[in-house]
Design a protein around this motif. Sequence first.
Motif, PDB file in Angstrom:
ATOM      1  N   GLY A   1     -54.725 -53.033 -48.170  1.00  0.00           N
ATOM      2  CA  GLY A   1     -54.871 -53.075 -49.527  1.00  0.00           C
ATOM      3  C   GLY A   1     -55.609 -51.680 -50.059  1.00  0.00           C
ATOM      4  N   SER A   2     -55.978 -50.690 -49.431  1.00  0.00           N
ATOM      5  CA  SER A   2     -56.579 -49.463 -49.815  1.00  0.00           C
ATOM      6  C   SER A   2     -55.523 -48.444 -50.033  1.00  0.00           C
ATOM      7  CB  SER A   2     -57.674 -48.803 -48.736  1.00  0.00           C
ATOM      8  OG  SER A   2     -56.956 -48.461 -47.615  1.00  0.00           O
ATOM      9  N   SER A   3     -55.826 -47.388 -50.903  1.00  0.00           N
ATOM     10  CA  SER A   3     -55.049 -46.373 -51.066  1.00  0.00           C
ATOM     11  C   SER A   3     -54.826 -45.591 -50.020  1.00  0.00           C
ATOM     12  CB  SER A   3     -55.572 -45.469 -52.183  1.00  0.00           C
ATOM     13  OG  SER A   3     -57.048 -45.113 -51.987  1.00  0.00           O
ATOM     14  N   LEU A   4     -55.771 -45.458 -48.810  1.00  0.00           N
ATOM     15  CA  LEU A   4     -55.656 -45.008 -47.711  1.00  0.00           C
ATOM     16  C   LEU A   4     -54.285 -45.605 -46.895  1.00  0.00           C
ATOM     17  CD1 LEU A   4     -56.607 -42.778 -45.714  1.00  0.00           C
ATOM     18  CD2 LEU A   4     -58.306 -44.728 -44.731  1.00  0.00           C
TER      19      LEU A   4
ATOM     20  N   ASN B   1     -49.037 -45.460 -44.334  1.00  0.00           N
ATOM     21  CA  ASN B   1     -47.769 -46.152 -44.258  1.00  0.00           C
ATOM     22  C   ASN B   1     -46.786 -44.864 -44.429  1.00  0.00           C
ATOM     23  OD1 ASN B   1     -48.756 -48.454 -43.748  1.00  0.00           O
ATOM     24  ND2 ASN B   1     -48.576 -49.411 -45.854  1.00  0.00           N
ATOM     25  N   ALA B   2     -46.917 -44.088 -45.505  1.00  0.00           N
ATOM     26  CA  ALA B   2     -45.974 -42.960 -45.926  1.00  0.00           C
ATOM     27  C   ALA B   2     -45.844 -41.887 -44.698  1.00  0.00           C
ATOM     28  CB  ALA B   2     -46.423 -42.247 -47.101  1.00  0.00           C
ATOM     29  N   ILE B   3     -47.074 -41.807 -44.046  1.00  0.00           N
ATOM     30  CA  ILE B   3     -46.894 -40.951 -42.750  1.00  0.00           C
ATOM     31  C   ILE B   3     -46.213 -41.614 -41.597  1.00  0.00           C
ATOM     32  CG2 ILE B   3     -48.346 -39.939 -41.010  1.00  0.00           C
ATOM     33  CD1 ILE B   3     -50.554 -39.463 -43.227  1.00  0.00           C
ATOM     34  N   THR B   4     -46.591 -43.185 -41.215  1.00  0.00           N
ATOM     35  CA  THR B   4     -45.977 -43.599 -40.144  1.00  0.00           C
ATOM     36  C   THR B   4     -44.524 -43.822 -40.237  1.00  0.00           C
ATOM     37  OG1 THR B   4     -46.441 -45.790 -40.981  1.00  0.00           O
ATOM     38  CG2 THR B   4     -48.191 -44.910 -39.480  1.00  0.00           C
ATOM     39  N   GLU B   5     -44.096 -43.929 -41.570  1.00  0.00           N
ATOM     40  CA  GLU B   5     -42.770 -44.177 -42.063  1.00  0.00           C
ATOM     41  C   GLU B   5     -41.639 -43.145 -41.928  1.00  0.00           C
ATOM     42  OE1 GLU B   5     -42.616 -45.773 -46.022  1.00  0.00           O
ATOM     43  OE2 GLU B   5     -42.754 -47.626 -45.214  1.00  0.00           O
TER      44      GLU B   5
ATOM     45  N   LYS C   1     -41.827 -41.971 -38.774  1.00  0.00           N
ATOM     46  CA  LYS C   1     -41.273 -42.520 -37.514  1.00  0.00           C
ATOM     47  C   LYS C   1     -41.534 -41.294 -36.250  1.00  0.00           C
ATOM     48  CE  LYS C   1     -37.790 -45.215 -39.381  1.00  0.00           C
ATOM     49  NZ  LYS C   1     -36.357 -45.534 -39.253  1.00  0.00           N
ATOM     50  N   GLN C   2     -41.011 -41.498 -35.090  1.00  0.00           N
ATOM     51  CA  GLN C   2     -41.433 -40.636 -33.965  1.00  0.00           C
ATOM     52  C   GLN C   2     -42.542 -40.333 -33.877  1.00  0.00           C
ATOM     53  OE1 GLN C   2     -37.889 -38.505 -32.763  1.00  0.00           O
ATOM     54  NE2 GLN C   2     -36.749 -39.113 -34.385  1.00  0.00           N
ATOM     55  N   VAL C   3     -42.985 -38.922 -34.288  1.00  0.00           N
ATOM     56  CA  VAL C   3     -44.082 -38.165 -33.822  1.00  0.00           C
ATOM     57  C   VAL C   3     -45.398 -39.189 -34.714  1.00  0.00           C
ATOM     58  CG1 VAL C   3     -45.381 -36.341 -34.277  1.00  0.00           C
ATOM     59  CG2 VAL C   3     -43.194 -36.006 -33.769  1.00  0.00           C
ATOM     60  N   PHE C   4     -45.288 -39.956 -35.720  1.00  0.00           N
ATOM     61  CA  PHE C   4     -46.262 -40.582 -36.518  1.00  0.00           C
ATOM     62  C   PHE C   4     -46.221 -42.079 -36.345  1.00  0.00           C
ATOM     63  CE2 PHE C   4     -45.374 -36.398 -38.233  1.00  0.00           C
ATOM     64  CZ  PHE C   4     -46.419 -35.933 -38.288  1.00  0.00           C
ATOM     65  N   GLU C   5     -45.561 -42.627 -35.495  1.00  0.00           N
ATOM     66  CA  GLU C   5     -45.278 -44.170 -35.518  1.00  0.00           C
ATOM     67  C   GLU C   5     -47.051 -44.756 -35.490  1.00  0.00           C
ATOM     68  OE1 GLU C   5     -40.972 -45.462 -33.806  1.00  0.00           O
ATOM     69  OE2 GLU C   5     -42.584 -44.847 -32.407  1.00  0.00           O
ATOM     70  N   GLY C   6     -47.668 -44.004 -34.498  1.00  0.00           N
ATOM     71  CA  GLY C   6     -48.732 -44.911 -34.337  1.00  0.00           C
ATOM     72  C   GLY C   6     -50.073 -44.300 -35.263  1.00  0.00           C
ATOM     73  N   ALA C   7     -49.752 -43.520 -36.226  1.00  0.00           N
ATOM     74  CA  ALA C   7     -50.759 -42.814 -36.920  1.00  0.00           C
ATOM     75  C   ALA C   7     -51.679 -43.502 -37.710  1.00  0.00           C
ATOM     76  CB  ALA C   7     -49.991 -41.937 -37.885  1.00  0.00           C
ATOM     77  N   ALA C   8     -51.380 -44.881 -38.228  1.00  0.00           N
ATOM     78  CA  ALA C   8     -52.238 -45.555 -39.008  1.00  0.00           C
ATOM     79  C   ALA C   8     -53.486 -46.367 -38.118  1.00  0.00           C
ATOM     80  CB  ALA C   8     -51.576 -46.746 -39.685  1.00  0.00           C
ATOM     81  N   HIS C   9     -52.984 -46.593 -36.791  1.00  0.00           N
ATOM     82  CA  HIS C   9     -53.899 -47.423 -36.077  1.00  0.00           C
ATOM     83  C   HIS C   9     -55.316 -47.090 -35.989  1.00  0.00           C
ATOM     84  CE1 HIS C   9     -49.984 -48.680 -33.636  1.00  0.00           C
ATOM     85  NE2 HIS C   9     -50.067 -49.403 -34.496  1.00  0.00           N
ATOM     86  N   PRO C  10     -55.594 -45.729 -35.657  1.00  0.00           N
ATOM     87  CA  PRO C  10     -57.081 -45.422 -35.770  1.00  0.00           C
ATOM     88  C   PRO C  10     -57.871 -45.664 -36.972  1.00  0.00           C
ATOM     89  CG  PRO C  10     -55.598 -43.624 -35.027  1.00  0.00           C
ATOM     90  CD  PRO C  10     -54.788 -44.675 -35.753  1.00  0.00           C
TER      91      PRO C  10
END
Length: 419
Positions: free
Chosen positions: A61-64, A69-73, A75-84
């Motif tokens: 729910g945060s702006s982060l 989400n915009a980064i992980t979408e 795809k490919q290189v950034f698929e797991g970028a949100a997990h940390p």
Amino acid sequence: MTDPEKTQSIIQTYKNDPESVYNTWFINNEARLKAFGAIRRGVEQVIKDIKEDVFPNDFKGSSLEVVLNAITEQKQVFEGAAHPFYWKPKLRIPDIYENDANKILFGQFLESCLKTKEEQIIKEIIKLSHQNIKGLGPSAANILYFIHPTIIPPFNTAIVKGFNILFKDQKKLGSWYGYLEMRDTILQVNDQFKNLLSKDLGAITGLLFEIGMERIVVDDNFQIVNEDGKKRERLIQKRHQDVQIEVEEEHTHTNIQYLLMKIGKSLGYDVVVASNDRAKSYNNESFSFISLPELPELKVGNEVKKTIALIDVIWFEKGTTKFVSAYEVEKSTSIYSGILRLTDLALTLSKSEKVSLYLVAPDQREKEIIAQLKRPALMTQNGIKIAYILFSELCAHCDSICKLGEDHTIMDKVAKSLK
């Protein structure tokens, strides 16, 4: 990597593969280019929320979350970028949600990186690392990449693995110092082979990602190995399926843009397609023959004009600069970035001017659209209303609209809006 010829061979193999990250994400992906502005705007919102003490104590729910989400979408290189950045309550990491001091430090770090140049960015990274904020490591580099793509390379497990294979190193995840050492090597090699790669570090990082994912197998002598193992076969098959899906999505996106231009022209409006789409065609009709060659002269700043020029389709009153309606066509990319472009357009207009704003998206993304349109940051934009049109509705009624429609208000018959 001391042998330039072998290095060059590896790079050429990477570039010559039509399904590599280089060809499917880096150079043939308009969504990648559109993401930079949206992510920058999203980071600005994160900073604003922290300053105004409205940033929540959870990632959800945060702006982060919107930024990641915009980064992980991508795809490919950034698929797991949100997990940390997911809030892990039992571990209290990353410690930027409940700890107000750390939250402010994170906001100040992002703001400094938005406004500064290379030397100072590295100082800001070192300064942040000295704060020892639990769980906040070099995964933040994925955010910085979209702010400074020629300075900061992306970072994830596969990239580190590819780096270690290629450079016979033992870098580990989680260390800013290890990341900065990686960055130094990446910059040196990128400069050495700048004619083959790009100033944008996404190109060389994509190579490391492919090696780390074992799509390109390199032996100890830096020779390409053509393995036929089952794991490699599965990876290649999955990549092929992903590429095919993206090709089909792009075809659908082009089809929808064509229908929107067709309707606009039939209703008597001038139409403009996104600046990076004018070379496209559909149904044997070139977009350049339907669209105006460029946006009419607008009294806005260059950056805002660049953003507006990326809106998928805009209708104008015939022979004027008066906006009628604007359409952002979404596929699997960020709905938020489309909303931002439409909002930027609306904010350039005076109160007496009105433009109808629409998201046009696949039926299966309706719930996502509603969730994004309900975001507080958007709801507080006075007077800005964005409706949405589902692909199925537009396709089903296109011919009827062209035949029976009198003006742009006919689009409200197929559009939905939040009540």
